[in-house]
Design an enzyme around this catalytic site. Structure first.
Site, PDB file in Angstrom:
ATOM      1  N   TYR A 161       8.330   2.762  -5.444  1.00 33.26           N
ATOM      2  CA  TYR A 161       6.884   2.936  -5.431  1.00 33.26           C
ATOM      3  C   TYR A 161       6.533   4.394  -5.705  1.00 33.26           C
ATOM      4  O   TYR A 161       5.656   4.710  -6.511  1.00 33.26           O
ATOM      5  CB  TYR A 161       6.326   2.475  -4.079  1.00 33.26           C
ATOM      6  CG  TYR A 161       4.831   2.623  -3.929  1.00 33.26           C
ATOM      7  CD1 TYR A 161       3.974   1.670  -4.474  1.00 33.26           C
ATOM      8  CD2 TYR A 161       4.281   3.711  -3.257  1.00 33.26           C
ATOM      9  CE1 TYR A 161       2.602   1.818  -4.346  1.00 33.26           C
ATOM     10  CE2 TYR A 161       2.906   3.859  -3.128  1.00 33.26           C
ATOM     11  CZ  TYR A 161       2.065   2.902  -3.674  1.00 33.26           C
ATOM     12  OH  TYR A 161       0.715   3.046  -3.559  1.00 33.26           O
ATOM     13  N   SER A 178      -0.683   8.398  -5.801  1.00 33.94           N
ATOM     14  CA  SER A 178      -0.544   8.244  -4.353  1.00 33.94           C
ATOM     15  C   SER A 178       0.160   9.477  -3.808  1.00 33.94           C
ATOM     16  O   SER A 178       0.911  10.145  -4.541  1.00 33.94           O
ATOM     17  CB  SER A 178       0.291   6.989  -4.059  1.00 33.94           C
ATOM     18  OG  SER A 178       0.819   7.053  -2.753  1.00 33.94           O
TER      19      SER A 178
END
Lengths: 460, 542
Positions: A331, A318
C-alpha cells in the site's frame, strides 16, 4: 420528447448551421438523413452534402457557408482513416465537429471525444440527447469566436448542459465546472462529492457500489451543483473512457478529476499474496495513471482546438506513501507511486492548462478502521472526512490555478505541505570503488544527510 | 397492447382482433395448390421436389479474393448450400482498390475485386457445378468475372447456377452508386442479361433485389411495389429488343427482405408469387410454366438487428428464418448477430448457418408445403398486400417514364422518406424494439458477444499493394485496344456493352478502368473522385 427546443439560436441571433455528410465510400445515408431531418425540425439550417466527402470537402463547405458545425454520419470503419485530418481541419477553422453512427462503439465514442470531437453518438442515441449536445456544441463554438463576446466560458451561466443556478448568499466558486470523482459512494469520496456540489460543481460520481452512490446523489439533491452517478470499476481498462464520456455527454466539458477510489489489503511483505498486491497496484497506481492519461488527452485536444479549459487534477496519496506504514509495504509503495505521478504529471500537463496535485488525507474511513468509531457529528470529530473536502475543492477552484505538483497532508485538525525527496550533500564517487573504500565513504555519505522519518504505525 | 387501440401491420394495414371465414372468402382456384398457377402457395408441388430444402447461404466476402475464398470454403464446410458474395465499398462502386479514395475501405465490408485474376482466386476450389453462387456485385462485372473465371477451374460456364443483382433503377440512391447515368446502367443490365442467357443459360442473371432498397426503412408494400416496377421495366425493355418472354422470364429471381412483422412478411412472399405469375402469364403472355413461378430468396433484415444486446439478434434471425421457411422460399440468408457492427465474423456465420440447419432438420416444418395456407388471417393479409402493392405499382407507372422518375429523384425521395419515418418511429418509441427503447440495460452490463461483434480488422493494404505492383506488368497493346472498344461502345447507344467488357476484363483491364471508359464514352470524367485523386492515402489508426 422535449417539444420545440429553444434551439441554438437563443441569444445569438441566427439559427445553428451545420454541414452534414458521410466520408469516403461510406454510402449509407440513413443516419445522415435522420439527423438532418431532426435538426431541421428543431430550427437548424442544414447544408446536406450527402455521400463521398473528404475532410477538405466538408470543412471547405462549412467555411464557405459560415457553419457552426460539421456533422458526419458513420456506417463504415473508413472514418478511422479520416478522423485525424477532420479533427485538425475543424480545429484550425474553429468549426465544431459532431459524429454519429451505428458502428461507433462506446470505445470509439470516447476515443473521438478524447481527440477533440464536440459530440459523438452511437447507435440509437436519443433525439433529446443529440439535440442537447449539438445545441451545446454550437454555443461553445460561438463562445469561442474571439472578439465578439468577452470572457466566453464564464459569461453564460445558464447555458444548456451546465449545472443549475447558484444559491444566493453562499459562494459557489466551482459553478460551471465539471469534475469526475472516483470512489464517490463512501467516506472521503462522498464528502468530496457533497462539498463540490455545495460549491456549485457538476460531479460525475463514480463507484462500484450503486446503492451507496445513489444515496450520495440524493444527499446532494438540494445543493447548487449536481451529481451524475456512474457505476464503474476504476480498474477496468475502459473506465477512463466511460467516465470521460459520461462527463462530456452529460455536461459537455470536463474541468476536474479527483482520483480517490482506494482500498486496503494489509499484510507484511512476507504474507501478502500476489492477488492482493496486484489489486493494490491496480487501484492506486494504474487506475489514476489511466485516468490522468485520458483526461490529459482530452485537455490537450481542447487546448489545441483553442478551447483550453482551466483544468485541475487531485490525486490521493497517503502518509503511508510519504513516510511508509508498518506492515503496509505494498500500500505504501503504491501511494508513493501516486506522489511521484503527481510530480511528473504536473510537469507534463501544465502546457495544456491543467494542474496536478495530491492530497494525503487523514480521516476516519473504511481504510482506517483502527482509528476507531467516530464520536458524534463531523464538527466534533477532527478525523471526519468532511474536513478534508474543502482542501480538495480549493485545489479544483480558481484560487489554485498556479498550484501544481504539490502534495497537501490534511486532516485530524492539521494541514501541511510535506516536502519531497531532496538531494543530499554531494561526495565524489571514486571510479571503480574498492570494497575497502566503500566501507569508509558510504557511512560518511549517509551520516551527512538527515535520516528519513520513522515508518508510521498504528501505535505511533 | 390494449384492445381499444386499433392494431395494424408494420405496413399500416388495419388488423382485426381475429379472423374468420368471412375475411378470406377467396375461391380456392385463385390460391391454387402449391406448385400450380398462380403459385400463391409455393413454387414447388411437394417437399420432395426440393430434397435438400431451401438453399442455406450467408452473405460473405472479406479482404482479398484469397482471404474471401477461404471464407467461402469454411462456409461450405460448415454446411452452406450456396454462396452469396458481396463486394467491399470500392468494388460495389466499380472502383479500383488503389484509388486514394478507396484505400481506407478495401476489404472491410466485402471482397475486393477489380480484375479477372481476382475472380479466378475467389472461386478457386469452389464446386461451382454443384452449388449456386449469388453475386451482390455490379452485375455486368459479376457475370463477366464468373464467365471468365470458371473455365480456369475446368468448369463450363453453361453449367453455372446462381444469380446476379440487377439494380438499374435504384442503385445510385441506395448505397451502390457506380456514378453512371440511368440509361447506361439500364444498358448494362439488359446486355448482361442477354449475355448470360446465351453463355450461362442456367444462371439467374436477373435477380431483382428488394432487400437493399428496403432495408433503410421501407415497408413491405413499398418494397415489393418498387421491386415489381423494376422487373416490369426491365422486362418491357427486353421484350422491346425482340426477346421472347419465355426466353428470359425463367431466369428472373427475387431477393426480398424479411423484417419482424412475420405474418406480413410471409403474406408478402405469397402475394408476390401470385402477382408475378399473373403478370407473366396475363400481361406479358408467357406460356412456359417456368416463366410464371418465380424463385424467391430472402435476406433477413439488418435494420431489425440492434447494436444493443447482440445476442438478441440471434433470436431475431431465428424467428425470421422460421417464418421464411414456412413461406416456402428457395434460398435464405440470415443477417448475422454482429451485423450492426461489421460483416459477419466466422462464429456469426456459423451461428446463422446452424440456425437454418436446426429449423430445417429438427422442426419438421418442411414436411408439408405452405403449412400456414388457409389461415383466415394469412389469406386475408395476402389479399390485402396484393391489392396495395398492385395499386402502388399502377400509381407509379401512371407518373410516366421510369427513367425520368429515376433522374428526377422521385425514388430517392421515397427512400429518404422511409429512412426518416423509421428513425422517427424508433425515437418516439412507436416502433418498439427490445433493448433499444424498451428493456434497455447499461452499456457496462451489455458485454455478452460484444468482444466478437466489436472486433475490427484493417483494410487490406496488401491487396492495394499487389494491385499497384501488378499494373505495370500488364501487356499494353490488347489492354489499350480493349479499353478503347469499351469507350466506343459506350458512346454508341445501340452497341452491346457486354462483349467489350468481357474482352477488356480478359485482357487484364480493371473494373475501375473499364467503368472509367464507360464514363468517358459519354463525355463524363473517367474518375468520379478526381477531387481526391491526389490525396495522400490516409493511414488507419488502430
Amino acid at each position: 420528447m422535449t417539444g420545440p427546443a429553444p434551439g441554438p439560436s437563443a441569444g445569438s441571433g441566427r439559427p445553428g448551421r451545420i454541414v452534414i455528410g458521410t466520408l469516403g465510400l461510406d454510402q449509407h445515408e440513413v443516419g445522415a438523413m435522420a439527423i438532418s431531418r431532426i435538426l431541421i425540425r428543431h430550427g437548424y439550417e442544414v447544408i446536406y452534402l450527402g455521400r463521398f466527402n473528404t475532410p477538405e470537402r466538408l470543412t471547405a463547405a462549412a467555411e464557405q457557408e459560415d457553419a457552426d458545425l460539421v456533422g458526419v454520419s458513420i456506417h463504415s470503419w473508413e472514418y478511422a482513416a479520416y478522423a485525424d485530418e477532420l479533427l485538425a481541419r475543424c480545429r484550425e477553422l474553429g468549426i465544431g465537429l459532431v459524429l454519429g453512427g451505428s458502428v461507433l462503439t462506446e470505445r470509439d465514442q470516447a476515443d473521438l471525444l478524447g481527440r477533440g470531437a464536440d459530440a459523438v453518438f452511437g447507435p440509437y442515441a436519443s433525439e433529446a440527447t443529440m439535440l442537447r449536445q449539438i445545441d451545446a456544441a454550437v454555443r461553445r463554438v460561438r463562445a469561442g469566436d474571439p472578439p465578439a463576446q468577452a470572457a466566453p466560458a464564464q459569461a453564460a451561466p445558464a447555458q444548456a448542459g451546465q449545472p443549475s443556478g447558484t444559491q444566493p448568499g453562499r459562494p459557489v466558486p466551482l459553478a460551471g465546472r465539471t469534475v469526475i470523482v472516483t470512489g464517490a459512494a463512501r467516506g472521503l469520496g462522498r464528502a468530496y462529492t457533497v462539498e463540490l456540489c455545495r460549491q456549485g460543481a457538476a460531479v460525475v460520481a463514480d463507484d462500484i457500489d450503486e446503492a451507496a452512490l445513489k444515496e450520495v446523489a440524493d444527499a446532494a439533491r438540494d445543493l447548487p451543483g449536481s451529481v451524475h452517478a456512474v457505476v464503474c470499476d476504476v480498474t477496468g481498462p475502459d473506465a477512463p473512457r466511460t467516465l470521460l464520456d459520461a462527463a462530456l455527454r452529460r455536461y459537455g466539458q470536463l474541468h476536474g478529476l479527483v482520483s480517490n477510489a482506494g482500498l486496503l489489503r494489509s499484510g507484511p511483505i512476507l504474507q501478502l499474496d500476489d492477488g492482493d498486491l496486484r489489486l493494490l497496484l491496480d487501484v492506486h497506481v494504474t487506475a489514476p495513471f489511466r485516468l490522468l492519461r485520458a483526461a490529459g488527452r482530452y485537455w490537450r485536444a481542447e487546448a489545441k482546438a483553442g478551447r483550453a479549459v482551466e483544468a485541475a487534477v487531485v490525486l490521493t496519496t497517503s502518509a503511508a506513501g510519504l513516510y511508509g506504514f508498518r506492515a503496509e509495504a505494498a500500500y505504501s509503495a503504491a501511494k508513493a507511486g501516486v506522489a511521484m505521478l503527481t510530480r511528473v504529471g504536473a510537469d507534463e500537463l501544465c502546457r495544456y492548462g491543467a494542474t496536478v496535485n495530491a492530497v494525503a488525507p487523514v480521516a476516519r474511513t473504511r481504510l482506517t478502521e483502527w482509528l476507531g468509531e467516530a464520536p458524534t457529528g463531523p464538527r466534533d470529530d477532527p478525523l471526519a472526512a468532511e474536513h478534508v473536502a474543502p482542501v480538495i475543492a480549493w485545489l479544483l477552484g480558481p484560487a489554485a490555478r498556479t498550484v501544481t505538483g504539490r502534495v497537501l497532508e490534511a486532516g485530524n485538525g492539521q494541514i501541511s505541505a510535506p516536502s519531497t525527496w531532496q538531494a543530499g550533500p554531494q561526495f565524489p564517487l571514486p571510479s571503480l570503488m574498492s570494497p575497502e573504500a566503500a566501507d569508509v565513504l558510504l557511512p560518511r555519505v549517509l551520516a551527512s544527510a538527515a535520516p528519513p522519518p520513522e515508518v508510521l504505525s498504528s501505535q505511533s | 397492447m390494449t384492445t381499444d387501440e386499433a392494431a395494424s401491420s408494420a405496413a399500416g394495414i388495419p388488423l382485426r382482433p381475429f379472423y374468420g371465414p368471412g375475411e378470406a372468402d377467396r375461391d380456392y382456384a385463385e390460391l391454387g395448390d402449391p406448385g400450380a398457377y398462380p403459385y400463391t402457395r409455393g413454387r414447388m408441388g411437394s417437399p420432395a421436389a426440393r430434397r435438400r430444402g431451401w438453399i442455406h447461404r450467408e452473405l460473405s466476402g472479406e479482404g482479398s479474393p484469397r482471404r474471401s475464398n477461404e471464407q467461402l470454403r469454411a462456409l461450405l464446410a460448415g454446411g452452406a448450400l450456396g454462396i452469396d458474395v458481396i463486394g467491399d465499398n470500392p468494388t460495389m462502386s466499380a472502383l479500383d482498390p488503389d484509388h486514394p479514395m478507396c484505400i481506407p475501405a478495401v476489404g472491410t465490408t466485402g471482397v475486393s475485386l477489380c480484375r479477372k485474376q481476382d475472380f479466378v482466386e475467389l472461386v478457386e476450389g469452389i464446386p461451382l457445378d454443384e452449388i449456386t453462387l449469388s453475386h451482390s456485385l455490379p452485375p455486368a462485372f459479376a457475370l463477366a468475372g464468373q464467365y471468365l473465371a470458371s473455365p480456369c477451374h475446368g468448369i463450363d460456364p453453361r453449367v453455372l447456377r446462381g444469380s446476379a443483382i440487377q439494380p438499374p433503377l435504384y442503385s445510385e440512391d441506395c448505397s451502390y452508386s457506380t456514378f453512371l447515368p440511368f440509361e447506361t446502367r439500364m444498358r448494362l443490365t439488359l446486355d448482361s442479361i442477354v449475355f448470360a442467357l446465351r453463355e450461362m443459360p442456367r444462371f439467374h442473371a436477373f435477380l431483382e433485389d428488394t432487400y437493399y432498397i428496403s432495408d433503410g426503412g421501407l415497408d413491405a408494400v413499398e418494397e415489393m411495389s418498387l421491386g415489381l416496377l423494376e422487373i416490369r421495366e426491365v422486362c418491357r425493355r427486353l421484350l422491346a429488343r425482340g426477346l421472347p418472354v419465355d426466353s428470359f422470364a425463367p431466369r428472373i429471381a427475387i431477393l426480398v427482405n424479411c423484417r419482424m412483422d412475420l405474418f406480413e412478411e410471409i403474406a408478402k412472399i405469397r402475394a408476390t408469387r401470385r402477382m408475378f405469375a399473373r403478370m407473366m402469364r396475363e400481361e406479358f403472355g408467357a406460356t412456359d410454366p417456368r416463366s410464371w413461378s418465380v424463385n424467391i430468396a430472402v435476406h433477413t433484415s439488418g435494420l431489425t438487428l440492434t447494436a444493443a444486446q447482440p445476442a438478441n439478434n440471434i433470436v431475431r434471425g431465428a424467428v425470421q428464418a422460421l417464418a421464411m421457411a414456412m413461406a416456402g422460399v428457395q434460398g435464405l440468408e440470415i443477417s448475422a448477430f454482429d451485423e450492426p457492427f461489421r460483416t459477419p465474423s466466422a462464429i456469426a456465420h456459423q451461428t446463422a448457418i446452424r440456425t437454418q440447419q436446426v429449423i430445417q432438420t429438427e422442426t419438421n416444418i418442411t414436411a408439408v408445403e405452405d403449412p400456414l395456407g388457409g389461415s383466415w388471417y394469412l389469406e386475408s393479409l395476402t389479399d390485402e398486400l396484393e391489392r396495395r402493392i398492385d395499386a402502388a405499382v399502377r400509381q407509379m407507372e401512371a407518373l410516366g417514364d421510369v427513367g425520368t422518375l429515376v433522374e428526377s429523384g422521385y425514388f430517392r425521395n421515397i427512400f429518404l422518406h422511409g429512412m426518416d419515418r423509421h428513425s422517427r418511429a424508433v425515437q418516439s418509441g412507436e416502433l418498439r424494439i427490445v433493448g433499444v427503447n424498451e428493456h434497455v440495460i447499461a452499456p457496462e452490463d451489455d458485454r455478452f458477444l460484444r468482444d466478437i461483434a466489436e472486433q475490427r480488422f484493417e483494410p487490406d493494404y496488401a491487396q492495394v499493394e499487389s494491385i499497384r505492383a501488378w499494373r505495370p506488368t500488364r501487356g499494353g497493346g490488347p489492354l489499350q485496344a480493349g479499353l478503347e472498344r469499351v469507350r466506343d461502345a459506350s458512346a454508341d447507344p445501340d452497341a452491346d456493352l457486354m462483349g467489350p467488357i468481357v474482352a477488356a476484363l480478359d485482357a487484364d483491364a480493371t473494373i475501375g478502368e473499364i467503368t472509367g471508359c464507360l464514363r468517358e464514352g459519354l463525355g463524363l470524367p473517367g474518375d468520379p473522385f478526381e477531387f481526391a485523386a491526389r490525396r495522400q492515402p490516409p493511414g488507419i489508426r488502430t
